[in-house]
Design an enzyme around this catalytic site. Structure first.
Site, PDB file in Angstrom:
ATOM      1  N   TYR A   1      11.324 -10.993   0.756  1.00  7.90           N
ATOM      2  CA  TYR A   1      10.207 -11.578   0.018  1.00  7.90           C
ATOM      3  C   TYR A   1       9.675 -10.556  -0.984  1.00  7.90           C
ATOM      4  O   TYR A   1       9.157  -9.510  -0.594  1.00  7.90           O
ATOM      5  CB  TYR A   1       9.118 -12.007   0.999  1.00  7.90           C
ATOM      6  CG  TYR A   1       7.865 -12.598   0.395  1.00  7.90           C
ATOM      7  CD1 TYR A   1       7.818 -13.081  -0.908  1.00  7.90           C
ATOM      8  CD2 TYR A   1       6.709 -12.700   1.171  1.00  7.90           C
ATOM      9  CE1 TYR A   1       6.661 -13.632  -1.432  1.00  7.90           C
ATOM     10  CE2 TYR A   1       5.554 -13.253   0.655  1.00  7.90           C
ATOM     11  CZ  TYR A   1       5.527 -13.718  -0.645  1.00  7.90           C
ATOM     12  OH  TYR A   1       4.373 -14.257  -1.162  1.00  7.90           O
TER      13      TYR A   1
ATOM     14  N   TYR B   1       0.819  -1.226   0.000  1.00  8.33           N
ATOM     15  CA  TYR B   1       0.000   0.000   0.000  1.00  8.33           C
ATOM     16  C   TYR B   1       0.844   1.264   0.000  1.00  8.33           C
ATOM     17  O   TYR B   1       0.799   2.031  -0.956  1.00  8.33           O
ATOM     18  CB  TYR B   1      -1.032   0.043   1.135  1.00  8.33           C
ATOM     19  CG  TYR B   1      -1.941   1.247   0.991  1.00  8.33           C
ATOM     20  CD1 TYR B   1      -2.889   1.288  -0.024  1.00  8.33           C
ATOM     21  CD2 TYR B   1      -1.790   2.349   1.810  1.00  8.33           C
ATOM     22  CE1 TYR B   1      -3.672   2.411  -0.206  1.00  8.33           C
ATOM     23  CE2 TYR B   1      -2.571   3.471   1.635  1.00  8.33           C
ATOM     24  CZ  TYR B   1      -3.518   3.508   0.627  1.00  8.33           C
ATOM     25  OH  TYR B   1      -4.283   4.613   0.441  1.00  8.33           O
TER      26      TYR B   1
END
Length: 296
Positions: free
Chosen positions: A137, A111
């Site tokens: 990741y 976001y």
């Protein structure tokens, strides 16, 4: 000094069995035992597949603690501790280190995203705070931000940053990353349909959704590759591709929860904003599972 390698082979990105009353620890314990008995190399707890984003902070910590105790050192426990709030990620990372997790899996911020400079600063601060190894990741389809190869290269010499879970799907970028970081970072596929291609570029295995359903068979892909049977590994990669596609026909972990429920390991329950699998994709998933003998 060489960095610590967390695992070679397959780490299952484990589901978290949940029902309307919360986390089902009895089901979680049985899953952990089955995975380890099936020869899995490591477990990722409270990652994307484990619905870490909708666990409460208390649940997140309790699941990590339970997993460490239940695993009892049989395989490494990799804790999902990433967040778009760096301070929270640091706090959760310190907690996971303190209870005995073996490594951290830290996702790119979602976001609010970040520039590449922001990613470098964020990952550095989290790794500085960690007493255990950190795997970065990268999953831009979910977070909206990609770790560029040059960014990996800038982070590769941090002593606590040891690996990459790469799920950007772009083999060209993965090749570029491999060329830049060499053996300074261990690379793991974050996509089950790219286990063999990424291992062919020096990858050490996969952090897998498929292995929730087929732990032994998924590990066999790596076993064949490590033993030099590249054609045999590729054969299995192709054999399981229809099931892999079905497991990602709706957003993860919706399909794998449906699959594991059909196998009797958990309730078919996900927390909003996720919803149970729709009928068309569900029928295809069940058909693929029946074809492989996973269900009647």
């Amino acid at each position: 000094m060489a960095k610590q390698r967390i695992f070679d082979g397959i780490a299952t990105a484990l589901i978290t069995p949940i029902d309307e009353n919360g986390v089902n620890y009895d089901a979680l314990g049985k899953l952990i035992d089955w995975q380890i008995e099936s020869g899995i190399d490591a477990l990722v707890i409270c990652g994307t597949t484990g619905e870490g984003s909708t666990l409460t902070d208390e649940e997140h910590r309790a699941v990590l603690d339970y997993a460490v105790r239940r695993t009892a050192g049989r395989v490494p426990v990799i804790a999902g501790t990433g967040s778009n709030d760096t301070s929270y990620a640091i706090d959760l990372t310190r907690y996971a280190c303190g209870i005995g997790c073996d490594a951290m899996l830290v996702v790119t911020p979602y976001y609010n995203k970040a520039t590449q400079a922001g990613l470098i600063q964020m990952f550095t601060k989290i790794a500085d705070a960690s007493s255990k190894p950190v795997i970065l990741y990268n999953v831009p389809s979910r977070t909206g931000v990609n770790i560029e190869p040059a960014t990996y290269a800038a982070l590769a010499d941090h002593p606590n940053i040891v690996g990459i879970k790469e799920a950007n799907g772009n083999i060209s970028k993965i090749v570029e990353t491999a060329a830049l970081v060499g053996d300074r970072l261990d690379m793991y596929s974050g996509n089950d349909d790219q286990i063999v291609p990424i291992m062919a570029m020096g990858g050490r295995g996969c952090i897998s959704v498929l292995s929730n359903v087929m732990p032994r068979e998924t590990r066999e892909i790596c076993t064949r590759f490590f033993n030099g049977d590249i054609a045999g590994a590729a054969e299995l990669q192709c054999k399981y591709l229809p099931l892999i596609n079905a497991l990602f026909s709706e957003v993860n972990p919706i399909p794998v929860k449906a699959a594991m429920a059909a196998m009797g390991y958990c309730d078919d329950y996900v927390r909003l904003p996720l919803t149970p699998m729709s009928e068309g994709p569900r029928a295809k998933l069940m058909a693929e599972m029946r074809a492989l003998g996973l269900i009647q």
